[in-house]
Design an enzyme around this catalytic site. Structure first.
Site, PDB file in Angstrom:
ATOM      1  N   LYS A 231       0.822  -1.203   0.000  1.00  0.00           N
ATOM      2  CA  LYS A 231       0.000   0.000   0.000  1.00  0.00           C
ATOM      3  C   LYS A 231       0.858   1.257   0.000  1.00  0.00           C
ATOM      4  O   LYS A 231       0.382   2.344  -0.287  1.00  0.00           O
ATOM      5  CB  LYS A 231      -0.943  -0.011   1.208  1.00  0.00           C
ATOM      6  CG  LYS A 231      -1.866  -1.209   1.183  1.00  0.00           C
ATOM      7  CD  LYS A 231      -2.648  -1.229  -0.101  1.00  0.00           C
ATOM      8  CE  LYS A 231      -3.289  -2.538  -0.501  1.00  0.00           C
ATOM      9  NZ  LYS A 231      -3.751  -3.459   0.461  1.00  0.00           N
ATOM     10  N   HIS A 250      -7.239  -0.680  -6.255  1.00  0.00           N
ATOM     11  CA  HIS A 250      -7.120  -1.675  -5.176  1.00  0.00           C
ATOM     12  C   HIS A 250      -8.021  -2.854  -5.553  1.00  0.00           C
ATOM     13  O   HIS A 250      -9.057  -3.095  -4.944  1.00  0.00           O
ATOM     14  CB  HIS A 250      -7.581  -1.023  -3.869  1.00  0.00           C
ATOM     15  CG  HIS A 250      -7.343  -1.838  -2.640  1.00  0.00           C
ATOM     16  ND1 HIS A 250      -8.023  -1.645  -1.468  1.00  0.00           N
ATOM     17  CD2 HIS A 250      -6.480  -2.863  -2.388  1.00  0.00           C
ATOM     18  CE1 HIS A 250      -7.608  -2.489  -0.548  1.00  0.00           C
ATOM     19  NE2 HIS A 250      -6.679  -3.252  -1.083  1.00  0.00           N
ATOM     20  N   CYS A 274     -13.888  -8.480   2.938  1.00  0.00           N
ATOM     21  CA  CYS A 274     -15.261  -8.403   2.436  1.00  0.00           C
ATOM     22  C   CYS A 274     -15.461  -9.353   1.253  1.00  0.00           C
ATOM     23  O   CYS A 274     -16.368  -9.156   0.441  1.00  0.00           O
ATOM     24  CB  CYS A 274     -15.618  -6.984   2.015  1.00  0.00           C
ATOM     25  SG  CYS A 274     -15.816  -5.863   3.401  1.00  0.00           S
ATOM     26  N   LYS A 276     -12.918 -10.299  -1.041  1.00  0.00           N
ATOM     27  CA  LYS A 276     -12.098 -10.014  -2.220  1.00  0.00           C
ATOM     28  C   LYS A 276     -11.278 -11.230  -2.673  1.00  0.00           C
ATOM     29  O   LYS A 276     -11.378 -11.663  -3.826  1.00  0.00           O
ATOM     30  CB  LYS A 276     -11.153  -8.867  -1.884  1.00  0.00           C
ATOM     31  CG  LYS A 276     -10.408  -8.305  -3.057  1.00  0.00           C
ATOM     32  CD  LYS A 276      -9.634  -7.103  -2.574  1.00  0.00           C
ATOM     33  CE  LYS A 276      -8.752  -6.542  -3.637  1.00  0.00           C
ATOM     34  NZ  LYS A 276      -7.826  -5.566  -3.054  1.00  0.00           N
ATOM     35  N   ARG A 388      -2.166 -13.857   8.516  1.00  0.00           N
ATOM     36  CA  ARG A 388      -2.074 -13.919   7.047  1.00  0.00           C
ATOM     37  C   ARG A 388      -1.186 -15.049   6.579  1.00  0.00           C
ATOM     38  O   ARG A 388      -0.391 -15.599   7.341  1.00  0.00           O
ATOM     39  CB  ARG A 388      -1.486 -12.594   6.540  1.00  0.00           C
ATOM     40  CG  ARG A 388      -2.305 -11.372   6.960  1.00  0.00           C
ATOM     41  CD  ARG A 388      -2.769 -10.595   5.794  1.00  0.00           C
ATOM     42  NE  ARG A 388      -3.727  -9.570   6.167  1.00  0.00           N
ATOM     43  CZ  ARG A 388      -4.420  -8.875   5.283  1.00  0.00           C
ATOM     44  NH1 ARG A 388      -4.257  -9.090   4.001  1.00  0.00           N
ATOM     45  NH2 ARG A 388      -5.290  -7.970   5.666  1.00  0.00           N
TER      46      ARG A 388
HETATM   47  C1  SPV Z   1      -5.577  -4.973   2.843  1.00  0.00           C
HETATM   48  O1  SPV Z   1      -5.815  -4.911   4.057  1.00  0.00           O
HETATM   49  O2  SPV Z   1      -6.257  -4.387   2.000  1.00  0.00           O
HETATM   50  C2  SPV Z   1      -4.455  -5.776   2.393  1.00  0.00           C
HETATM   51  C3  SPV Z   1      -3.407  -6.061   3.335  1.00  0.00           C
HETATM   52  O3  SPV Z   1      -4.370  -6.106   1.251  1.00  0.00           O
HETATM   53  S1  SPV Z   1      -2.435  -4.680   3.663  1.00  0.00           S
HETATM   54  O4  SPV Z   1      -1.107  -5.008   3.201  1.00  0.00           O
HETATM   55  O5  SPV Z   1      -2.487  -4.466   5.072  1.00  0.00           O
HETATM   56  O6  SPV Z   1      -2.961  -3.553   2.935  1.00  0.00           O
HETATM   57 MN    MN Z   2      -5.620  -4.826  -0.003  1.00  0.00          MN
END
Ligand code: SPV
Ligand code: MN
Length: 625
Positions: A231, A250, A274, A276, A388
């Site tokens: 992110k 995303h 949700c 995905k 995870r």
């Molecule tokens: C999310 O939470 O949307 C993810 C994991 O894909 S993170 O790396 O925390 O964003």
């Molecule tokens: Mn994500």
């Protein structure tokens, strides 16, 4: 000799120095020299694409105690601290120069002040440790989609994870120009406790210097805060895409099989937890990506790639029956990093795995027993909800063969979904591209989940499920999305989905596997193989088409009663939702394009018209007449 050259020569061994120099890029050289001076590592390791270098990183993650071995060959586990279990909005900030402004909704700090703070926290942070340098590429290397990314970290776990999640691209870096811009990431886990977990949680910081395409993270290990590319890179990429006229989303991307052996690629945005990953991984279909997709217009068509190469997936509720593909990967030899699960007798366990959990083990809180309580007297779960697994997509039987196609794949449709127990039907198609972007994407409202620290079960707007990462004004982002398909003859279709609709008694109206039917219906819509019913919020499926698909896909009978319950247009709830969306946008987004409000107004008119004709709750059969 320049200062940079002097530092590199002095602080790198001969072998590492020549590896770094083979990448002839000024920004990288300057960045490394500065990072060395600042963090003061004992050693610097330049990790190329070679098996030997990559193995060294993995071995060191274990040797240094950041990961532990599990029984199955290739499997390891890692723990983050109890307060480092998700993306942390509070401490994630944009560094904004004095003469610039960003949307108020974005967390920010004046650039000089922020730099001073974070550089202060990074000072000497790598003393006694190794700085690992990794060369990675977002999107396939050597394509119009490629974004070279450069990571410096003192976490073997982060460097190891990146090997599974991204394309290793040292060879590609050796071909880039001296002045080419590269995204740079500097991370230090900071002081570690005896469990090798970041200890100084008070000073956890993620600061984004977008003026230099550089990101700093300190005192955290959680992937979403530390693995440069995830992110962190997405925030920089959104700005780059805005400058260059394409989209970074995303979204997952999957290949859905249709009649006659055709395959249609669909992408989708959902907030964390949700549905995905499970939509991206439907049995019998292929997965191209599960988190971040780039869209570009090429020869008058929209094409897409997965920015990444692996999955950092939520493990809670992964079960043998409902997730056979990922279950298989998590149980056979091959590289897997489990994070924040329960380890007992060198085996991994997680919440809702459909198997008995042992009474004791170790987890993110240390030694764990079944009756363990936290300081407030609450039971400590065996594993964290945001535990995870990290794997490369290549390990999955259903990995799409086009994953590395430098031209990407043709995009047939996109979908937006949130957690909405009250209003939205399970699946609908927008009247056109802009209508979908506005009504399903920019209006996305969801109950928040545990993937964000301190925020669970609150209704909130989450534009296109990307709001946390929007580094440009929100209205501009919406406008970019609306305009993206201008001039394209048959743009991808836009769908809205909702897997969480409930009846009056709070019971879910859909089974977990029903999403497969919705996706197959979308596939048929992309090729105009089935018709749809026009309703005020979009176009919904005909009963007969769904009944056929339920039989074909899930071998299930689909009753008219279920159809009516699921696809009834709930006028009061839908109007209330639109009003919340309108209110939020009016209060928070000052540069929204006019078409945004016009579209919401139009939908409300259509809903009121339909209400005067059919009442508050409108059966799909009434509209199909
Ligand atoms: C999310 O939470 O949307 C993810 C994991 O894909 S993170 O790396 O925390 O964003
Ligand atoms: Mn994500």
């Amino acid at each position: 000799m320049s200062n940079t050259a002097k530092i590199l020569k002095e602080r790198l061994t001969k072998e590492n120095y020549s590896k770094l120099m083979a990448v002839n890029n000024t920004k990288i050289h300057d960045f490394v020299a500065d990072a060395i001076e600042l963090t003061n590592p004992d050693e610097v390791l330049v990790c190329t694409d070679s098996k030997k270098d990559v193995k060294r990183v993995r071995d060191m993650a274990i040797e240094a105690g950041e990961e532990g071995l599990l029984t199955t060959k290739g499997h390891t586990y890692h723990f983050d601290g109890p307060e480092d279990q998700g993306r942390d909005r509070e401490i994630t900030k944009y560094l904004v120069p004095k003469d610039q402004t960003l949307s108020k909704a974005l967390n920010q700090i004046e650039r000089e002040e922020g730099l001073k703070e974070i550089r202060g926290l990074l000072k000497d942070s790598m003393k006694g440790r190794t700085m690992i340098l990794r060369f990675l590429c977002l999107g396939p290397a050597g394509s119009v989609f490629s974004i070279p990314c450069f990571q410096a970290t003192d976490s073997w776990y982060v460097a190891h994870s990146e090997d599974l999640l991204y394309r290793s691209a040292y060879d590609y870096f050796c071909t880039i120009g001296k002045d080419e811009n590269v995204f740079c990431f500097l991370h230090s886990a900071g002081e570690l406790n005896e469990r090798k977990v970041s200890a100084d949680v008070e000073h956890k910081r993620v600061y984004m210097d977008y003026t230099k395409d550089t990101i700093y993270t300190v005192n955290s290990q959680y992937g979403g805060n530390t693995m440069g590319l995830k992110k962190l890179a997405l925030r920089l990429t959104i700005r780059k895409a805005d400058r260059e006229g394409w989209l970074a989303e995303h979204m997952f991307v999957s290949g859905v099989n249709g009649p006659g052996g055709r395959k249609t690629y669909l992408a989708g945005a959902f907030p964390s937890a949700c549905g995905k990953t499970s939509t991206a991984m439907l049995p019998g279909e292929t997965i191209l990506g599960d988190d971040i997709a780039y869209f570009r217009k090429i020869d008058g068509k929209v094409r897409t790639v997965n920015a990444e190469f692996g999955i950092f997936g939520i493990i809670q509720s992964v079960q043998e029956q409902s997730d056979p593909i990922i279950w298989d990967v998590l149980h056979k030899p091959g590289e897997v990093i489990f994070s924040n699960i329960l380890v007992s007798d060198k085996n991994p366990y997680w919440l809702d795995m459909g198997h008995e959990i042992p009474d004791t083990g170790i987890n993110f809180t240390g030694n764990w027993t079944k009756d363990k309580k936290d300081a407030k007297g609450n039971s400590v779960p065996c594993a964290h909800k945001n535990a995870r697994y990290t794997v490369t997509l290549k390990a999955l039987k259903n990995c799409d063969p086009e994953l590395n196609n430098p031209d990407g794949v043709l995009l047939g449709g996109i979908m937006y979904g949130g957690r909405d127990s009250k209003a939205s039907v399970p699946v609908q198609q927008s009247f056109n591209w802009a209508h979908g972007i506005i009504s399903y994407g920019a209006s996305l409202e969801t109950e928040t989940t545990f993937a964000i620290i301190g925020k669970e079960g609150v209704m909130e707007i989450n534009l296109m499920s990307i709001q946390d990462f929007l580094a440009i004004p929100f209205g501009k982002y919406i406008q970019n999305n609306i305009e993206f398909t201008k001039g394209i003859k048959n743009p991808p279709l836009v769908f809205g989905v909702n897997y969480f609709l409930r009846d009056k008694d709070g019971k879910f109206l859909n089974g977990v596997r029903d999403k497969h039917v919705w996706v197959k219906w979308m596939e048929l819509r992309v090729h105009n193989d089935v018709d749809a019913i026009k309703c005020p919020t979009g176009m919904i499926p005909y009963y007969d088409d769904l009944a056929k698909l339920f039989k074909q896909v899930l071998k299930k009978d689909y009753t008219k009663e279920d159809y009516v319950k699921q696809f009834t247009i709930r006028v009061p709830e839908t109007l209330a939702k639109i009003q919340r969306v309108e209110k939020y946008h009016k209060e928070n987004i000052h540069d929204n394009p006019a078409i945004f409000y016009e579209t919401l107004t139009k939908t409300q008119e259509l809903l009121n018209e339909a209400r005067s004709k059919y009442g508050d709750y409108i059966s799909p059969f009434d509209l199909a007449k």
